[in-house]
Design a protein around this motif. Structure first.
Motif, mmCIF file in Angstrom:
data_model
loop_
_atom_site.group_PDB
_atom_site.id
_atom_site.type_symbol
_atom_site.label_atom_id
_atom_site.label_comp_id
_atom_site.label_asym_id
_atom_site.label_seq_id
_atom_site.Cartn_x
_atom_site.Cartn_y
_atom_site.Cartn_z
ATOM 1 N N TRP A 20 -4.459 -8.310 12.064
ATOM 2 C CA TRP A 20 -5.076 -7.023 12.391
ATOM 3 C C TRP A 20 -6.385 -6.869 11.629
ATOM 4 C CZ3 TRP A 20 -6.838 -2.507 10.289
ATOM 5 C CH2 TRP A 20 -6.933 -1.378 11.114
ATOM 6 N N LEU A 21 -6.370 -7.218 10.362
ATOM 7 C CA LEU A 21 -7.560 -7.059 9.528
ATOM 8 C C LEU A 21 -8.673 -8.020 9.918
ATOM 9 C CD1 LEU A 21 -5.641 -6.600 6.173
ATOM 10 C CD2 LEU A 21 -7.114 -4.873 7.234
ATOM 11 N N ALA A 22 -8.317 -9.159 10.509
ATOM 12 C CA ALA A 22 -9.319 -10.147 10.901
ATOM 13 C C ALA A 22 -9.908 -9.878 12.278
ATOM 14 C CB ALA A 22 -8.706 -11.542 10.877
ATOM 15 N N THR A 23 -9.344 -8.927 13.000
ATOM 16 C CA THR A 23 -9.821 -8.617 14.348
ATOM 17 C C THR A 23 -11.267 -8.150 14.344
ATOM 18 O OG1 THR A 23 -7.593 -8.000 15.046
ATOM 19 C CG2 THR A 23 -9.405 -7.176 16.388
ATOM 20 N N ASP A 24 -11.644 -7.429 13.295
ATOM 21 C CA ASP A 24 -12.986 -6.852 13.199
ATOM 22 C C ASP A 24 -13.314 -6.740 11.715
ATOM 23 O OD1 ASP A 24 -15.139 -4.630 13.259
ATOM 24 O OD2 ASP A 24 -14.776 -4.976 15.390
ATOM 25 N N GLU A 25 -14.583 -6.718 11.375
ATOM 26 C CA GLU A 25 -14.965 -6.533 9.971
ATOM 27 C C GLU A 25 -15.525 -5.137 9.720
ATOM 28 O OE1 GLU A 25 -14.316 -8.459 7.236
ATOM 29 O OE2 GLU A 25 -13.058 -9.425 8.739
ATOM 30 N N ARG A 26 -15.295 -4.214 10.651
ATOM 31 C CA ARG A 26 -15.705 -2.828 10.460
ATOM 32 C C ARG A 26 -14.990 -2.260 9.239
ATOM 33 N NH1 ARG A 26 -15.957 1.702 15.039
ATOM 34 N NH2 ARG A 26 -15.961 3.587 13.776
ATOM 35 N N PRO A 27 -15.682 -1.677 8.265
ATOM 36 C CA PRO A 27 -15.024 -1.117 7.085
ATOM 37 C C PRO A 27 -14.040 -0.022 7.474
ATOM 38 C CG PRO A 27 -17.373 -1.321 6.707
ATOM 39 C CD PRO A 27 -17.149 -1.572 8.165
ATOM 40 N N VAL A 28 -12.848 -0.093 6.931
ATOM 41 C CA VAL A 28 -11.804 0.864 7.284
ATOM 42 C C VAL A 28 -11.115 1.378 6.030
ATOM 43 C CG1 VAL A 28 -10.009 -0.915 7.557
ATOM 44 C CG2 VAL A 28 -9.805 1.256 8.786
ATOM 45 N N LEU A 29 -10.763 2.646 6.051
ATOM 46 C CA LEU A 29 -9.974 3.258 4.993
ATOM 47 C C LEU A 29 -8.549 3.374 5.511
ATOM 48 C CD1 LEU A 29 -11.007 6.494 3.018
ATOM 49 C CD2 LEU A 29 -8.646 6.015 3.633
ATOM 50 N N LEU A 30 -7.586 2.868 4.752
ATOM 51 C CA LEU A 30 -6.181 2.886 5.160
ATOM 52 C C LEU A 30 -5.401 3.888 4.326
ATOM 53 C CD1 LEU A 30 -5.547 -0.959 5.427
ATOM 54 C CD2 LEU A 30 -6.050 0.623 7.299
ATOM 55 N N VAL A 31 -4.540 4.652 4.992
ATOM 56 C CA VAL A 31 -3.678 5.619 4.312
ATOM 57 C C VAL A 31 -2.235 5.341 4.726
ATOM 58 C CG1 VAL A 31 -3.181 8.056 3.895
ATOM 59 C CG2 VAL A 31 -5.527 7.335 4.411
ATOM 60 N N ASN A 32 -1.343 5.298 3.752
ATOM 61 C CA ASN A 32 0.068 5.031 4.055
ATOM 62 C C ASN A 32 0.961 5.983 3.267
ATOM 63 O OD1 ASN A 32 2.561 4.016 4.682
ATOM 64 N ND2 ASN A 32 2.273 2.040 3.690
ATOM 65 N N THR A 33 1.464 6.999 3.959
ATOM 66 C CA THR A 33 2.449 7.899 3.337
ATOM 67 C C THR A 33 3.808 7.721 3.998
ATOM 68 O OG1 THR A 33 1.762 9.689 4.822
ATOM 69 C CG2 THR A 33 0.766 9.637 2.620
ATOM 70 N N ALA A 34 4.013 6.554 4.622
ATOM 71 C CA ALA A 34 5.259 6.300 5.328
ATOM 72 C C ALA A 34 6.110 5.279 4.565
ATOM 73 C CB ALA A 34 4.957 5.836 6.750
ATOM 74 N N ARG A 35 5.994 4.011 4.919
ATOM 75 C CA ARG A 35 6.807 2.967 4.305
ATOM 76 C C ARG A 35 5.927 1.803 3.884
ATOM 77 N NH1 ARG A 35 9.674 6.524 3.851
ATOM 78 N NH2 ARG A 35 11.800 6.847 4.630
ATOM 79 N N ALA A 36 6.268 1.197 2.756
ATOM 80 C CA ALA A 36 5.448 0.115 2.202
ATOM 81 C C ALA A 36 5.384 -1.085 3.121
ATOM 82 C CB ALA A 36 5.997 -0.293 0.836
ATOM 83 N N ASP A 37 6.474 -1.382 3.847
ATOM 84 C CA ASP A 37 6.480 -2.599 4.641
ATOM 85 C C ASP A 37 5.631 -2.496 5.912
ATOM 86 O OD1 ASP A 37 8.118 -0.946 6.138
ATOM 87 O OD2 ASP A 37 9.854 -2.286 6.139
ATOM 88 N N LEU A 38 4.989 -1.359 6.131
ATOM 89 C CA LEU A 38 4.067 -1.245 7.254
ATOM 90 C C LEU A 38 2.779 -2.033 7.011
ATOM 91 C CD1 LEU A 38 4.448 2.561 8.069
ATOM 92 C CD2 LEU A 38 5.316 0.638 9.421
ATOM 93 N N VAL A 39 2.524 -2.393 5.769
ATOM 94 C CA VAL A 39 1.325 -3.167 5.453
ATOM 95 C C VAL A 39 1.695 -4.441 4.701
ATOM 96 C CG1 VAL A 39 -0.033 -1.041 5.279
ATOM 97 C CG2 VAL A 39 0.822 -2.117 3.204
#
Length: 318
Positions: free
Chosen positions: A216-235
């Motif tokens: 997913w991260l290699a699909t594009d190099e557009r800078p992105v901010l990620l937020v995760n308030t759900a579950r750790a294994d999502l990333v």
């Protein structure tokens, strides 16, 4: 013999509602233990437990084997991905949760983390304390495109708040019908497309899957901010750390880590060189007085029903 209720939630009874008192008034003995659910700690307590109000740690078949008297598990929160529902059903142990009780609290925490990371507040605070009043420019949320993964209760509340800021919102959830009225104001897409279209992606899906990975991260190099308030294994934390170092991830803000319930501190996201780009809180999303009271009332009511042999209000199917 007085029935015993094991409680392993950190915040149980910490609000205005006297959850412990409600159990005691109903004639039950309360025993507390840590939320990590370590087998060595819980073994003697589970042996005598008639009910279990469970925290965020795993509830496995091994735990249930140690609990011959257990008549029900009330999960203190909404997520049940850490509960072996099949093993519980096989033993005839019903499981409940507290849907909606902490949704607003988690949605607000999501926006707090997003804005904190977007404006670089932790790093700015450290600079000022060191006598450095230099700054850096940031972006306004109203100018950004935000992707929301998971369009359940929390995801929808996050969307309401994002729209109040004027952000453009994309929604991804394969389980939501395309005819849902939500999509009248939110652009419907899939997780893959978010990689190339979003400035921010915030995660509100159930655990048990990896959404943000190397591909997913290699699909594009557009800078992105990620937020995760759900579950750790999502990333994939290793992949996110590498992406942060090359600039693909400009910030990662989360309320959880993969090491949360295993007593370790070795997450790659805790590396010193990422301190200015990683913002973390200790699973605090649900920890408001209102959220805690809502979870407490629902968990206690369902536990009392289970112990009395009645139908609980919020059963979780296996």
């Amino acid at each position: 013999m007085i029935a015993t209720v094991l409680v392993t939630s950190r915040s149980f009874g910490s609000g205005a509602f006297d959850a412990a008192g409600a159990l005691a008034d109903a004639g039950y003995r309360l025993v507390r233990a840590g939320s990590a659910h370590r087998l060595d700690e819980l073994a003697p307590l589970l042996a005598e437990a008639d009910g279990w109000i469970a925290g965020t740690g795993p509830v496995t078949a091994a735990h249930l084997e140690l609990a011959p008297r257990l008549r029900g598990i009330a999960r203190y929160g909404v997520g049940v991905d850490n509960v072996d529902l099949v093993a519980a059903a096989a033993r005839g142990i019903p499981v409940t949760n507290t849907p909606g009780a902490n949704s607003a609290a988690v949605a607000e925490h999501t926006l707090a983390l997003l804005l904190t990371a977007l404006r670089g507040i932790p790093a700015a605070d450290r600079r000022v304390r060191a006598g450095d009043w230099s700054g850096r420019s940031a972006r306004e949320l109203s100018a950004l495109t935000v992707g929301v993964v998971g369009l359940g209760r929390i995801g929808r509340l996050v969307i309401e708040r994002l729209r109040a800021f004027g952000a453009t919102v994309l929604g991804a959830d394969p389980w939501v019908d395309p005819s849902d009225p939500l999509f009248e104001s939110v652009q419907r897409t899939d997780v893959a497309e978010l990689a190339s279209r979003c400035d921010v992606v915030t995660l509100h899906a159930p655990g048990g899957q990896t959404v943000i990975d190397e591909r997913w991260l290699a699909t594009d190099e557009r800078p992105v901010l990620l937020v995760n308030t759900a579950r750790a294994d999502l990333v994939d934390e290793e992949a996110v750390a590498r992406a942060a170092r090359r600039g693909r991830v400009i910030a990662y803000a989360a309320d959880t880590l993969a090491t949360e319930n295993v007593g370790e501190t070795g997450s790659p996201l805790l590396a010193d060189d990422l301190a200015d780009r990683v913002v973390l809180t200790a699973h605090l999303g649900a920890q408001t007085r209102e959220g805690v009271d809502g979870m407490g009332r629902m968990a206690v009511a369902d536990m009392l029903a289970l112990l009395r042999g009645a139908a609980p209000a919020h059963p979780v199917p296996a």
